[in-house]
Scaffold this motif. Structure first.
Motif, short mmCIF file in Angstrom:
data_model
loop_
_atom_site.label_atom_id
_atom_site.label_comp_id
_atom_site.label_asym_id
_atom_site.label_seq_id
_atom_site.Cartn_x
_atom_site.Cartn_y
_atom_site.Cartn_z
N PHE A 181 -4.81 8.76 5.26
CA PHE A 181 -5.90 7.75 5.51
C PHE A 181 -5.67 7.27 6.75
CE2 PHE A 181 -5.36 7.97 0.81
CZ PHE A 181 -6.19 8.80 0.39
N GLU A 182 -6.29 7.60 7.79
CA GLU A 182 -5.87 7.22 9.26
C GLU A 182 -6.46 5.83 9.27
OE1 GLU A 182 -4.61 9.81 10.56
OE2 GLU A 182 -5.18 11.40 9.39
N ASN A 183 -7.39 5.55 8.84
CA ASN A 183 -8.04 4.01 9.03
C ASN A 183 -7.21 3.00 8.19
OD1 ASN A 183 -9.83 5.03 10.93
ND2 ASN A 183 -11.20 5.55 9.02
N LEU A 184 -6.48 3.23 7.50
CA LEU A 184 -5.89 2.21 6.44
C LEU A 184 -4.57 1.64 7.02
CD1 LEU A 184 -6.45 1.63 3.55
CD2 LEU A 184 -4.77 3.24 2.97
N PRO A 185 -4.66 0.29 7.18
CA PRO A 185 -3.27 -0.37 7.42
C PRO A 185 -2.17 0.27 6.32
CG PRO A 185 -4.74 -1.94 6.30
CD PRO A 185 -5.53 -0.71 6.50
N LYS A 186 -0.83 -0.19 6.66
CA LYS A 186 0.23 0.06 5.78
C LYS A 186 0.08 -0.68 4.81
CE LYS A 186 5.07 0.57 5.75
NZ LYS A 186 6.35 0.49 6.61
N LEU A 187 0.24 -0.23 3.41
CA LEU A 187 -0.08 -0.97 1.91
C LEU A 187 1.44 -1.12 1.71
CD1 LEU A 187 -2.87 0.82 0.21
CD2 LEU A 187 -3.04 -1.08 1.65
N TYR A 188 1.79 -2.27 0.91
CA TYR A 188 2.81 -2.91 0.49
C TYR A 188 2.81 -2.87 -1.17
CZ TYR A 188 4.86 -3.81 4.99
OH TYR A 188 5.03 -3.44 6.23
N LEU A 239 -10.99 -2.21 1.40
CA LEU A 239 -10.30 -2.49 0.51
C LEU A 239 -10.72 -3.38 -0.74
CD1 LEU A 239 -7.01 -3.92 2.57
CD2 LEU A 239 -7.35 -1.59 1.19
N ASN A 240 -11.83 -3.83 -0.56
CA ASN A 240 -12.64 -4.71 -1.76
C ASN A 240 -12.82 -3.59 -2.92
OD1 ASN A 240 -12.58 -7.21 -0.95
ND2 ASN A 240 -14.46 -7.00 0.22
N GLU A 241 -13.38 -2.32 -2.26
CA GLU A 241 -13.82 -1.44 -3.21
C GLU A 241 -12.38 -0.77 -3.82
OE1 GLU A 241 -17.14 1.15 -1.88
OE2 GLU A 241 -15.77 2.93 -3.06
N LEU A 287 -8.15 -12.94 -0.09
CA LEU A 287 -7.28 -12.36 0.65
C LEU A 287 -6.93 -10.97 -0.39
CD1 LEU A 287 -4.55 -14.69 1.77
CD2 LEU A 287 -5.96 -13.34 3.06
N PRO A 288 -6.89 -9.62 0.21
CA PRO A 288 -6.69 -8.62 -0.41
C PRO A 288 -5.37 -8.23 -1.27
CG PRO A 288 -6.44 -8.06 1.93
CD PRO A 288 -6.61 -9.57 1.72
N LEU A 289 -5.38 -8.91 -2.41
CA LEU A 289 -4.01 -8.64 -3.25
C LEU A 289 -4.64 -8.37 -4.59
CD1 LEU A 289 -1.03 -9.01 -3.87
CD2 LEU A 289 -1.53 -11.19 -4.98
N TYR A 290 -4.04 -6.91 -4.83
CA TYR A 290 -4.46 -6.40 -6.04
C TYR A 290 -3.42 -5.87 -6.96
CZ TYR A 290 -8.66 -6.25 -3.14
OH TYR A 290 -9.92 -6.64 -2.34
N PHE A 291 -3.76 -5.61 -8.20
CA PHE A 291 -2.55 -5.12 -8.79
C PHE A 291 -2.71 -3.75 -9.72
CE2 PHE A 291 -5.43 -7.08 -12.04
CZ PHE A 291 -5.50 -6.00 -12.97
N THR A 292 -1.63 -3.07 -9.85
CA THR A 292 -1.92 -1.86 -10.73
C THR A 292 -0.62 -1.86 -11.56
OG1 THR A 292 -1.92 0.25 -10.98
CG2 THR A 292 -0.53 -0.30 -9.18
N TYR A 303 -0.93 -4.84 -1.43
CA TYR A 303 -1.41 -5.52 -0.21
C TYR A 303 -1.17 -4.88 1.16
CZ TYR A 303 3.24 -7.44 -0.58
OH TYR A 303 4.56 -7.64 -0.49
N PRO A 304 -2.03 -5.28 1.90
CA PRO A 304 -1.84 -4.54 3.38
C PRO A 304 -1.15 -5.32 4.09
CG PRO A 304 -4.25 -5.89 3.24
CD PRO A 304 -3.36 -5.79 1.89
N GLU A 305 -0.45 -4.70 5.16
CA GLU A 305 0.06 -5.30 6.24
C GLU A 305 -0.30 -6.61 6.78
OE1 GLU A 305 1.18 -2.35 9.30
OE2 GLU A 305 3.10 -3.31 9.22
N ASN A 306 -1.73 -6.42 7.20
CA ASN A 306 -2.43 -7.79 7.89
C ASN A 306 -2.29 -8.91 7.47
OD1 ASN A 306 -3.65 -5.14 7.33
ND2 ASN A 306 -5.44 -5.74 8.39
N ASN A 307 -2.33 -9.15 5.98
CA ASN A 307 -2.04 -10.45 5.19
C ASN A 307 -0.64 -10.43 4.49
OD1 ASN A 307 -5.08 -9.13 4.60
ND2 ASN A 307 -5.23 -11.21 5.37
#
Ligand code: DP6
Length: 343
Positions: A181-188, A239-241, A287-292, A303-307
């Motif tokens: 996914f080219e447009n996606l920041p690194k996910l943590y 990221l919301n969706e 802020l974009p923090l989600y769980f699985t 969550y993404p690198e940006n936040n």
């Protein structure tokens, strides 16, 4: 065809976290729905396999897990070797010893079968490639990893992998494929370990309960819909969706467990507490923090690198006190070859 008296090889292979869940199988370990995962970085298994020529056919001489001989793994592995020995018939000329260790604790909510089985298959197919003077075929490694453990098929590839027939042209039930996914920041992925006790029901028996589950057909439709929608949200960096779909997948997986016959519950009171706190934090901060959640009580926070800084601050101050431990991981680049020797 080359011949070796001895061959020794070491691979590191990471675990992965499923965003769209594989739950339910058919035939020879084929999934009933497509799944999508992120390959992890710090949580990996390192496996060394030593092959020596055998006059008397294939033999599993020993299997050491963290330096200790494991009878439990031995049985699991013998079943696996029996099922693949005719396809990997070069194994009939060797006796093997396996040494394996994980960077993460056992029963930590990180799939050790995904990293362990993919590391083993990388070692086995590395000898095959050497004997045939070919380069390692990762789709073939993923195929055999899938037979050992479904989720292991996805650990072979960097960043993200999908497994199971879907709307994507290259999809297959037989092995996983890489996806970027080219447009996606690194996910943590920060994993809140709320309990490290042994699972009361294994994934394999959970999968089997889907066969006669009243929601089976609905689940297949939901997973296909969520898979397509999630690929598109990750392609658009929405990221919301993505977060809505991620949490729906996790809670649907656990709803399927609770409504199976027999029913089982893997979540703990603290799992629900952590989920509630994540949702409150999101509402308050945007802020974009989600769980699985996988097949266990532990909560993977994505969550993404940006936040990263603000979110990790929240995790350390609010989630950590409720957990036994937090394991910090992130998107990884796939397995690593660590060396080989032969004569
Ligand atoms: C909930 O791959 O552990 O983690 O194929 O029987 O070895 P077997 O099952 P396994 O199941 C993983 C289930 C899951 C979801 C996922 O990883 O997609």
């Amino acid at each position: 065809m080359q011949q070796f008296n001895n061959y020794k090889v070491t691979y590191r292979s990471p675990s992965n976290i499923a965003f769209i869940k594989y739950w339910g199988k058919k035939g020879r370990q084929l999934p009933i729905n497509p799944s999508l995962s992120m390959t992890l970085s710090n949580s990996y298994t390192e496996t060394t396999v030593e092959f020596s020529q055998s006059e008397s056919g294939f033999e599993l001489v020993s299997i050491e897990v963290e330096g200790v001989e494991s009878l439990k793994f031995r049985e699991k592995l013998l079943t696996f070797f029996n099922s693949i020995i005719d396809e990997l018939s070069f194994l009939k000329n060797y006796k093997i010893t396996i040494k394996t260790s994980n960077t993460f604790p056992h029963s930590a909510g990180i799939a050790s079968s995904a990293s362990g089985m993919s590391a083993l298959c990388l070692c086995l197919l590395s000898l095959e490639a050497k004997l045939e003077n070919k380069t390692l075929d990762l789709n073939r490694v993923s195929f055999f990893s899938r037979i050992a453990s479904g989720s292991a098929s996805r650990s072979i590839f960097p960043q993200f992998a999908h497994w199971g027939e879907s709307f994507l042209d290259d999809s297959s039930n037989e092995f996983a494929r890489e996806i970027h996914f080219e447009n996606l920041p690194k996910l943590y992925d920060a994993i809140a370990i709320v309990s490290s006790s042994e699972k009361s029901v294994s994934s394999s028996s959970g999968h089997a309960l889907i066969e006669s589950h009243p929601y089976k057909e609905g689940r297949i439709l939901q997973a296909n819909h969520n898979f397509k929608a999630m690929v598109s949200s990750l392609r658009d960096n929405n990221l919301n969706e993505f977060g809505v779909l991620l949490e729906e997948e996790a809670l649907s997986l656990h709803a399927l467990m609770m409504s199976s016959n027999p029913s089982f519950i893997l979540l703990e009171a603290q799992s629900l507490e952590v989920i509630k706190l994540i949702r409150e934090f999101r509402l308050k901060t945007n802020l974009p923090l989600y769980f699985t959640i996988d097949a266990g009580p532990n909560i993977h926070m994505i969550y993404p690198e940006n936040n990263k800084d603000e979110i990790e601050d929240f995790i350390n101050t609010t989630i950590k006190p409720l957990s036994k431990k937090i394991i910090f991981d992130c998107r990884g680049e796939g397995p690593q070859f660590m060396g080989e020797s032969f004569e």
